[in-house]
Design a protein around this motif. Sequence first.
Motif, PDB file in Angstrom:
ATOM      1  N   SER A 174      38.228  44.463  32.048  1.00  0.00           N
ATOM      2  CA  SER A 174      37.750  45.762  32.500  1.00  0.00           C
ATOM      3  C   SER A 174      36.246  45.682  32.691  1.00  0.00           C
ATOM      4  O   SER A 174      35.617  44.676  32.386  1.00  0.00           O
ATOM      5  N   GLY A 175      35.689  46.781  33.205  1.00  0.00           N
ATOM      6  CA  GLY A 175      34.263  46.825  33.453  1.00  0.00           C
ATOM      7  C   GLY A 175      33.985  47.028  34.918  1.00  0.00           C
ATOM      8  O   GLY A 175      34.889  46.990  35.754  1.00  0.00           O
ATOM      9  N   PHE A 176      32.706  47.262  35.233  1.00  0.00           N
ATOM     10  CA  PHE A 176      32.353  47.485  36.630  1.00  0.00           C
ATOM     11  C   PHE A 176      30.897  47.126  36.823  1.00  0.00           C
ATOM     12  O   PHE A 176      30.053  47.426  35.993  1.00  0.00           O
ATOM     13  N   ASN A 177      30.627  46.405  37.906  1.00  0.00           N
ATOM     14  CA  ASN A 177      29.252  46.070  38.204  1.00  0.00           C
ATOM     15  C   ASN A 177      29.076  46.153  39.706  1.00  0.00           C
ATOM     16  O   ASN A 177      29.727  45.448  40.454  1.00  0.00           O
ATOM     17  N   GLY A 178      28.209  47.066  40.148  1.00  0.00           N
ATOM     18  CA  GLY A 178      28.056  47.312  41.569  1.00  0.00           C
ATOM     19  C   GLY A 178      27.355  46.184  42.299  1.00  0.00           C
ATOM     20  O   GLY A 178      27.554  45.996  43.491  1.00  0.00           O
ATOM     21  N   GLU A 179      26.516  45.383  41.604  1.00  0.00           N
ATOM     22  CA  GLU A 179      25.689  44.397  42.311  1.00  0.00           C
ATOM     23  C   GLU A 179      26.301  42.999  42.302  1.00  0.00           C
ATOM     24  O   GLU A 179      26.460  42.369  43.335  1.00  0.00           O
ATOM     25  N   ILE A 180      26.627  42.496  41.120  1.00  0.00           N
ATOM     26  CA  ILE A 180      27.073  41.112  41.027  1.00  0.00           C
ATOM     27  C   ILE A 180      28.584  41.046  41.172  1.00  0.00           C
ATOM     28  O   ILE A 180      29.315  41.537  40.311  1.00  0.00           O
ATOM     29  N   GLN A 181      29.041  40.453  42.262  1.00  0.00           N
ATOM     30  CA  GLN A 181      30.465  40.224  42.499  1.00  0.00           C
ATOM     31  C   GLN A 181      31.337  41.433  42.178  1.00  0.00           C
ATOM     32  O   GLN A 181      32.211  41.360  41.311  1.00  0.00           O
ATOM     33  N   PRO A 182      31.100  42.548  42.843  1.00  0.00           N
ATOM     34  CA  PRO A 182      31.898  43.733  42.499  1.00  0.00           C
ATOM     35  C   PRO A 182      33.390  43.524  42.768  1.00  0.00           C
ATOM     36  O   PRO A 182      34.228  44.121  42.090  1.00  0.00           O
ATOM     37  N   TRP A 183      33.725  42.656  43.713  1.00  0.00           N
ATOM     38  CA  TRP A 183      35.143  42.459  44.038  1.00  0.00           C
ATOM     39  C   TRP A 183      35.921  41.942  42.843  1.00  0.00           C
ATOM     40  O   TRP A 183      37.108  42.201  42.691  1.00  0.00           O
ATOM     41  N   LYS A 184      35.235  41.220  41.967  1.00  0.00           N
ATOM     42  CA  LYS A 184      35.916  40.656  40.808  1.00  0.00           C
ATOM     43  C   LYS A 184      36.471  41.753  39.900  1.00  0.00           C
ATOM     44  O   LYS A 184      37.540  41.613  39.314  1.00  0.00           O
ATOM     45  N   PHE A 185      35.694  42.838  39.810  1.00  0.00           N
ATOM     46  CA  PHE A 185      36.125  43.932  38.962  1.00  0.00           C
ATOM     47  C   PHE A 185      37.125  44.840  39.675  1.00  0.00           C
ATOM     48  O   PHE A 185      37.876  45.551  39.035  1.00  0.00           O
ATOM     49  N   LEU A 186      37.076  44.816  41.009  1.00  0.00           N
ATOM     50  CA  LEU A 186      37.929  45.734  41.765  1.00  0.00           C
ATOM     51  C   LEU A 186      39.313  45.157  42.015  1.00  0.00           C
ATOM     52  O   LEU A 186      40.262  45.893  42.242  1.00  0.00           O
ATOM     53  N   LEU A 187      39.422  43.823  41.988  1.00  0.00           N
ATOM     54  CA  LEU A 187      40.656  43.165  42.411  1.00  0.00           C
ATOM     55  C   LEU A 187      41.869  43.663  41.624  1.00  0.00           C
ATOM     56  O   LEU A 187      42.868  44.094  42.207  1.00  0.00           O
ATOM     57  N   LEU A 188      41.750  43.635  40.307  1.00  0.00           N
ATOM     58  CA  LEU A 188      42.912  43.983  39.474  1.00  0.00           C
ATOM     59  C   LEU A 188      43.294  45.457  39.570  1.00  0.00           C
ATOM     60  O   LEU A 188      44.471  45.767  39.773  1.00  0.00           O
ATOM     61  N   PRO A 189      42.318  46.389  39.465  1.00  0.00           N
ATOM     62  CA  PRO A 189      42.712  47.794  39.616  1.00  0.00           C
ATOM     63  C   PRO A 189      43.406  48.068  40.949  1.00  0.00           C
ATOM     64  O   PRO A 189      44.414  48.791  40.994  1.00  0.00           O
ATOM     65  N   VAL A 190      42.878  47.466  42.030  1.00  0.00           N
ATOM     66  CA  VAL A 190      43.488  47.705  43.340  1.00  0.00           C
ATOM     67  C   VAL A 190      44.895  47.122  43.368  1.00  0.00           C
ATOM     68  O   VAL A 190      45.847  47.771  43.820  1.00  0.00           O
ATOM     69  N   LEU A 191      45.040  45.912  42.853  1.00  0.00           N
ATOM     70  CA  LEU A 191      46.357  45.256  42.837  1.00  0.00           C
ATOM     71  C   LEU A 191      47.369  46.105  42.050  1.00  0.00           C
ATOM     72  O   LEU A 191      48.480  46.367  42.523  1.00  0.00           O
ATOM     73  N   VAL A 192      46.960  46.549  40.879  1.00  0.00           N
ATOM     74  CA  VAL A 192      47.864  47.361  40.057  1.00  0.00           C
ATOM     75  C   VAL A 192      48.232  48.650  40.777  1.00  0.00           C
ATOM     76  O   VAL A 192      49.398  49.043  40.831  1.00  0.00           O
ATOM     77  N   GLY A 193      47.219  49.286  41.387  1.00  0.00           N
ATOM     78  CA  GLY A 193      47.479  50.534  42.095  1.00  0.00           C
ATOM     79  C   GLY A 193      48.462  50.340  43.232  1.00  0.00           C
ATOM     80  O   GLY A 193      49.370  51.152  43.437  1.00  0.00           O
ATOM     81  N   VAL A 194      48.307  49.238  43.987  1.00  0.00           N
ATOM     82  CA  VAL A 194      49.191  48.982  45.132  1.00  0.00           C
ATOM     83  C   VAL A 194      50.619  48.728  44.649  1.00  0.00           C
ATOM     84  O   VAL A 194      51.578  49.318  45.153  1.00  0.00           O
TER      85      VAL A 194
END
Lengths: 325, 456
Positions: free
Chosen positions: A180-200
């Motif tokens: 978990s976690g979120f970082n807008g600057e450094i590799q944001p896709w890394k934090f977004l990948l799993l939430p998006v995958l789970v949501g889909v």
Amino acid sequence: MFAYIVRRLVYAIPILIGVNLLTFILFFVVNSPDDMAVSQLGQKYVTPEAVQAWKRKNGYDLPLFLNSQEQGAGALTETIFFTKSVKLFAFDFGRSESGRDITTDVSTRMWPSLAVALPTFVVGIWVNICVALMVVMFHATRLDRWAVFVFVALMSISYLFYIIGGQYLVAKTWKLVPISGFNGEIQPWKFLLLPVLVGVIAGIGAGARWYRTLFLEESNQDYVRTARAKGASEIRILFRHILPNALIPILTGVVVVIPSLFMGGLLIESFFGIPGLGSYMLDAINSQDFAIVRAMVFIGSILYIVGLILTDISYTWADPRLRLD
Amino acid sequence: MKPLLLWSDLLIFLLVVVLTVFFLRLARDPQTREHWREVFSTRLGMVTMTLILVYVGIALLDSLHFRRALEPVAGSPEGEVFYSNKVTSVLDVMLGGMGERFERTYSAPFALDSFEKQDMKDDNGLTYRDFPPLEHAGRHLDHPGERWDDVLAKSAAALLWGALFSVLAIALQWAFLRRSPFPWHASWITQAAVICSAVWLVSMSRHYHVLGTDLGGADVAYQSIKGIRTGVLLGTLATLIMLPIAVSLGVMAGYFKGWVDDVVQYLYTTLSSIPGILLIAASVLLFQVYIDLHPDFFSIGLEKADARFLALCFILGVTSWSSLCRLIRAETLKISQLGYVQAAHAFGVSHHRILVRHILPNVTHIILITFVLDFSALVLAEAVLSYIGVGIDPNMASWGNMINGARSELSREPVVWWTLSGAFFFMFVLVLAANLFSDLVRDAFDPRSGAGRSAT
């Protein structure tokens, strides 16, 4: 077109007034500011002075509707109803119970929410339509029946299971992305990948099943039979005839949620530690911060009404026969 | 022993009566009977209905509450009986005291030792740290190594008993139903599976914790079974509270049109424009504040939890009527244009009579479909609401509370997976059965989906 939109916006005003009144009744009449003060300050050792001080600090020490001590317009404006509810119309959300400015909080927190919700929404629709089209191609076969069963089974799994299972499998066991976690600057896709995958994945069951029904309804229409009689291939019928025509019912369900994407998802954001509006609401609920809940209810209803208007506009785009006037 | 009637117990039995009357009335109509026949002539319909009835049966057994009399204490006045503060249900008795065997903390399924190390004293009085043996698991074994042999032997015996009971139950039904045109064998296989696993679970949990124990040391299998009542009751009660509002407003809006229609449309647009979860959360929070400020209303903790549970059902019902209301309004608009309603008008039949005799019977299929569809959605919603902290009272057994209590367990090493699995499994079976059944009901009753099928 323009006149239509203006008229719809005017129609929205009584609805917003209704929302406002309802929240006001819920928060100030059913539950008086004194009750709120007591529950905020803790149950025991509450002195009347402490309650008064809390009410003064948060601006609840005014009369509800009519202030008889003030002159002229002040009799109406120096009331809880005016300062806490009417001001929402001017997007003045005031301060939260803990003293932070709600407007700034909302405007900074909506972007992380959108960063998760928008990809989930777009990828989700794309995947659902693809899966549904594939199933429709095998309509009335054993594969189709099993696919429907799988959709229903996927629908029956709790959303919490998808999140917890995804975190466990992808983040903990395979260690592909951070849990978990979120970082807008450094590799944001890394934090977004799993939430998006789970949501889909969580949405496939209900979504694909719904699209399948829509496609099947279209495939019973006369124009499909005509196309088939003229010797069009099944693929061509599916993509050139059924898909464009099924767009109208799809739009009804889909466009209305687009503005609400700003609100984010409560569960996804709290599990994945994303500092969006969803987790903002959850924190507000848990700390019983009524000022934030009130503001979010108002924002949510505005976004819903905008969604309804957008739906109508998108109809004219999808179906040239319709005209708004 | 003193029987105790909670408000929700009263409601669940009232609900059974109301639903039975409703379905019996529906069955008087030959067309409706034909639809039901269509549902139950499929094997899937039989299986899912059996599973749903099992869940409902467990929920009913769990609603017969009583308080046990306490052992008289020396010195207490003669003839006066005190009752335990703990509330027991008939289901607890049938499970053979499964819920009374507490451990200290987590333990894995079929484990003999606790999950966490603890300071203990050996025979010489020296302190050492090890996994303490469980108090209620495997106490009959001479040697820990015999555990799996013992589990296998006991499972075989339990399954034999289960098979025997199943054969008896099925033979009894077969005697009456062998000429029935419905595929009863599908239901019988389900019944046999349920009976066997129930016998196995009860007999195994006398010696082991089949699904382990949770943080507080409570048996997970027992907790999951206790969650059934909460799920079933919430799903039905919230829908039943919503139905009268939705149906009366929807029918009136579609029939009278004019300003009535405007008002009803305004009401449901306003309500549906508020984000549902926030409205529910806000209402529950307000009710919680009210309970906290009036603690003297409830004599025991369970009554407080019960009040909060009923409030949650009420709130879910009141906030969710808008979609059904919209459907019924549209259908009523269509029906009131039809010839027979116009004819009734011409004959001077009163509005009330037209509504009751001509409109209402023709929207019942929508009510029925919504009722079955909403049930599974509500069971799922309960878990989410409890997670957010605005659901069932933490003292009441529910799947949502179990998941909420176990959410951080997966980050432990080794993983504590059994609490989540127990809750998710029992929830999944109920929701899947309800969803599959609602699909069948919709296919049979919805004229639109029926037409679509015959054309293909």
